[in-house]
Design a protein around this motif. Structure first.
Motif, short mmCIF file in Angstrom:
data_model
loop_
_atom_site.label_atom_id
_atom_site.label_comp_id
_atom_site.label_asym_id
_atom_site.label_seq_id
_atom_site.Cartn_x
_atom_site.Cartn_y
_atom_site.Cartn_z
N CYS A 42 4.02 -3.32 9.00
CA CYS A 42 5.00 -3.81 8.06
C CYS A 42 4.98 -5.34 8.09
CB CYS A 42 6.39 -3.29 8.48
SG CYS A 42 7.77 -3.94 7.54
N HIS A 43 5.32 -5.98 6.95
CA HIS A 43 5.33 -7.44 6.94
C HIS A 43 6.35 -7.98 7.94
CE1 HIS A 43 3.83 -10.82 4.14
NE2 HIS A 43 4.20 -11.35 5.28
N VAL A 179 14.54 2.14 -14.42
CA VAL A 179 14.39 1.42 -13.15
C VAL A 179 13.15 0.54 -13.20
CG1 VAL A 179 13.99 1.65 -10.67
CG2 VAL A 179 15.54 3.24 -11.83
N ALA A 180 13.30 -0.71 -12.82
CA ALA A 180 12.15 -1.62 -12.70
C ALA A 180 11.92 -1.94 -11.23
CB ALA A 180 12.38 -2.89 -13.49
N VAL A 181 10.67 -2.09 -10.86
CA VAL A 181 10.29 -2.46 -9.50
C VAL A 181 9.51 -3.76 -9.57
CG1 VAL A 181 8.98 -1.80 -7.45
CG2 VAL A 181 10.22 -0.05 -8.76
N ILE A 182 10.02 -4.79 -8.89
CA ILE A 182 9.30 -6.07 -8.83
C ILE A 182 8.34 -6.03 -7.66
CG2 ILE A 182 9.50 -8.57 -8.66
CD1 ILE A 182 12.38 -8.34 -9.62
N GLY A 183 7.05 -6.12 -7.97
CA GLY A 183 6.02 -6.13 -6.95
C GLY A 183 5.47 -4.75 -6.66
N LEU A 184 4.15 -4.64 -6.54
CA LEU A 184 3.52 -3.36 -6.21
C LEU A 184 2.73 -3.53 -4.92
CD1 LEU A 184 3.29 -0.49 -7.45
CD2 LEU A 184 1.02 -1.14 -8.24
N GLY A 185 3.49 -3.68 -3.82
CA GLY A 185 2.88 -3.79 -2.50
C GLY A 185 3.31 -2.64 -1.62
N PRO A 320 -8.61 0.83 13.14
CA PRO A 320 -8.55 0.82 14.60
C PRO A 320 -7.75 -0.39 15.09
CG PRO A 320 -10.67 -0.04 13.88
CD PRO A 320 -9.94 0.42 12.64
N ALA A 321 -7.27 -0.33 16.30
CA ALA A 321 -6.43 -1.39 16.85
C ALA A 321 -7.13 -2.75 16.84
CB ALA A 321 -5.99 -1.04 18.27
N GLU A 322 -8.42 -2.74 16.99
CA GLU A 322 -9.15 -4.01 17.06
C GLU A 322 -9.10 -4.79 15.74
OE1 GLU A 322 -13.67 -2.42 16.02
OE2 GLU A 322 -12.97 -2.40 18.10
N LYS A 323 -8.66 -4.13 14.67
CA LYS A 323 -8.58 -4.80 13.37
C LYS A 323 -7.16 -5.23 13.00
CE LYS A 323 -12.77 -3.00 11.20
NZ LYS A 323 -13.33 -2.39 9.96
N ILE A 324 -6.23 -5.19 13.96
CA ILE A 324 -4.85 -5.56 13.66
C ILE A 324 -4.76 -7.00 13.16
CG2 ILE A 324 -2.60 -6.07 14.72
CD1 ILE A 324 -3.03 -3.59 16.50
N ASN A 325 -5.40 -7.93 13.83
CA ASN A 325 -5.31 -9.34 13.42
C ASN A 325 -5.93 -9.56 12.05
OD1 ASN A 325 -4.07 -10.52 15.87
ND2 ASN A 325 -5.93 -9.80 16.86
N GLU A 326 -7.03 -8.91 11.78
CA GLU A 326 -7.65 -8.98 10.45
C GLU A 326 -6.71 -8.40 9.40
OE1 GLU A 326 -11.17 -6.61 8.07
OE2 GLU A 326 -11.54 -7.12 10.18
N ALA A 327 -6.06 -7.29 9.75
CA ALA A 327 -5.13 -6.66 8.81
C ALA A 327 -3.96 -7.59 8.49
CB ALA A 327 -4.62 -5.35 9.39
N VAL A 331 -2.74 -8.63 4.83
CA VAL A 331 -1.39 -8.39 4.31
C VAL A 331 -0.82 -9.67 3.70
CG1 VAL A 331 1.00 -7.87 4.94
CG2 VAL A 331 -0.86 -6.48 5.86
N VAL A 332 -0.97 -10.78 4.41
CA VAL A 332 -0.46 -12.06 3.92
C VAL A 332 -1.12 -12.44 2.60
CG1 VAL A 332 -0.30 -14.53 4.42
CG2 VAL A 332 0.20 -12.87 6.21
N ALA A 333 -2.39 -12.05 2.46
CA ALA A 333 -3.13 -12.35 1.23
C ALA A 333 -2.96 -11.27 0.16
CB ALA A 333 -4.62 -12.51 1.56
N SER A 334 -2.07 -10.31 0.41
CA SER A 334 -1.84 -9.18 -0.51
C SER A 334 -3.11 -8.38 -0.77
CB SER A 334 -1.24 -9.67 -1.84
OG SER A 334 0.00 -10.30 -1.62
#
Length: 347
Positions: A42-43, A179-185, A320-327, A331-334
Motif C-alpha cells: 500500500c502507498h 458515482v465518479a472515481v478520481i484516479g484509477l490506481g 518476490p520479497a527481493e523486488k520490494i524496493n523496485e516495487a 508505485v511512486v511512478a504509478s
C-alpha cells in the motif's frame, strides 16, 4: 518463547528495505497465529517507511494487507480454527470499551487504535506488519477470507478494499446513483469494481485516457480525461458521489462543480500538504466535502463477503520479497496495475 520470523524491514527513511528478523509473541488465550501467505504493498507503507507522515519507529516492518492461514489459536478463541483462511488489515487492537469500539468503529477508538505496524501494542512492544512470515493477532481483529477469494487477490482488500467500500456504502452508492472515481490506481480500481457491483453508474475521472480500456473492463460505464477542460463543462452537476482516491493536489473547486445538489465529494487519498477550497463551492448546491477512513472489523468482514459474492478481487502483480524496493519506485511512478502483492514464501 516468542517466535523468530523472517521479514523485510525499513531501517531508515533513506535506506532500501532489507531482510530482517523479528519476534512474534507467544499465542495468548484470545490470540490467533497466522502463517502469512501474501502481503499487499500500500502507498501508506511507503509513506511510513520513508517517514513522510512523520518519523517512523525504526526498524519497522510495514504491510497491512495480510492474507494467510491460521496455524494456532488460543484457548479462549471461538471464531477460528487451525487451517482457516484469514486476513488482517490496518489495525490489530483497540481499547474495546469506548463508544466507538462498542459501535464496531474500532478505527476511531477514543484511546487510539493500535496500528498493524509503527504502533505500540498493549504489551508495550512495537507492532510489526505483514512483510513477514507470520503474525499473532487478537481474535477480534482477524477477518475470515471466504472460500471464493484467492489469497493473493484478497490481500489488498484488507486496506484498499475496505477504504473504498466504506464510503461507497455510507454515501449510498447503488442503482440510480451516479458515482465518479478520481484516479484509477490501487484504491481507484477497487472503487470502480465495488461501485459497479453495488449497481451504480460509474465514471472514472483520470488525468488521461491511457487506462480507459482497463477502466471499462473493471466496470466503469464512462471514462473521462481531466486534462481536457471540456470534461468539467460536460459533466457539471452530474454526480451524486465522487470518491477521490489520489493524494495529489487538485483544483477541488472544479471537482465540486461536478456534483449534483447535495452530492458528496469524499476523500480517501491523503495529500501531504494543505489543500485549497472555496466555501462557495460547498455552500452552492448544499454539497458535502468529506473524508473517509478505513472501516471497522465488522464492516471489513462485510466487505470481504460482498467481494466474494460478486467475484471481486484486486488486480495484482505478485512479486518476490527481493523486488520490494523496485516495487516502491514503481508505485511512486504509478507503474503498477494495480497492486503489488508480496509472496511471503520468498522471504
Amino acid at each position: 518463547m516468542p517466535t523468530t520470523v523472517k521479514a523485510y524491514a525499513a531501517t531508515s527513511a533513506t535506506e532500501p528495505q532489507k531482510p530482517f528478523e523479528i519476534q512474534r509473541r507467544d499465542v495468548g488465550p484470545k490470540d490467533v497465529a497466522i502463517d502469512i501467505k501474501f502481503a499487499g504493498i500500500c502507498h501508506s507503507d511507503i509513506h511510513t517507511a520513508r517517514s513522510e507522515w512523520g518519523p517512523a519507529n525504526y526498524p519497522v516492518v510495514v504491510g497491512h494487507e495480510i492474507a494467510g492461514v491460521v496455524t494456532e489459536v488460543g484457548s479462549e478463541v471461538t471464531k477460528y480454527a487451525v487451517g482457516d483462511r484469514v486476513g488482517v488489515g490496518c489495525m490489530v487492537d483497540s481499547c474495546g470499551e469506548c463508544v466507538n469500539c462498542e459501535a464496531g468503529e474500532e478505527q476511531f477508538c477514543l484511546k487510539g487504535m493500535i496500528g498493524t505496524y509503527n504502533s505500540v501494542g498493549k504489551d508495550g512492544e512495537p507492532t510489526q506488519g505483514g512483510y513477514s512470515q507470520a503474525i499473532v493477532v487478537t481474535e477480534g481483529f482477524v477477518c475470515r477470507i471466504p472460500d471464493g477469494l484467492e489469497l493473493d487477490v484478497a490481500a489488498p482488500l484488507l486496506c484498499a478494499g475496505i477504504t473504498t467500500y466504506s464510503p461507497l456504502r455510507h454515501w449510498g452508492a447503488g442503482p440510480g446513483k451516479k458515482v465518479a472515481v478520481i484516479g484509477l490506481g490501487g484504491l481507484g480500481h477497487m472503487a470502480v469494481k465495488i461501485a459497479h457491483a453495488m449497481g451504480a453508474e460509474v465514471t472514472v475521472l483520470s488525468q488521461s485516457l491511457k487506462k480507459q480500456e482497463d477502466g471499462l473492463r473493471l466496470g466503469a460505464d464512462h471514462y473521462h480525461a481531466t486534462s481536457d477542460e471540456d470534461t468539467f463543462s460536460a459533466l457539471r452537476g452530474q454526480f451524486d458521489l465522487i470518491v477521490n482516491t489520489v493524494s495529489a493536489q487538485l483544483d477541488f473547486d472544479k471537482y465540486m462543480s461536478l456534483l449534483a445538489v447535495r452530492g458528496a465529494l469524499v476523500n480517501v487519498g491523503l495529500p501531504e500538504d494543505p489543500i485549497s477550497l472555496r466555501m462557495f463551492s460547498v455552500v452552492g448546491g448544499s454539497k458535502n466535502f468529506a473524508g473517509s477512513n478505513i472501516g471497522g472489523i465488522r464492516e471489513t468482514q462485510e466487505m470481504l463477503d460482498f467481494c466474494a459474492e460478486h467475484g471481486i478481487g484486486a488486480e495484482v502483480e505478485v512479486i518476490p520479497a527481493e523486488k520490494i524496493n523496485e516495487a516502491y519506485e514503481r508505485v511512486v511512478a504509478s507503474d503498477v496495475r494495480y497492486r503489488f502483492v508480496i509472496d511471503t514464501a520468498t522471504l
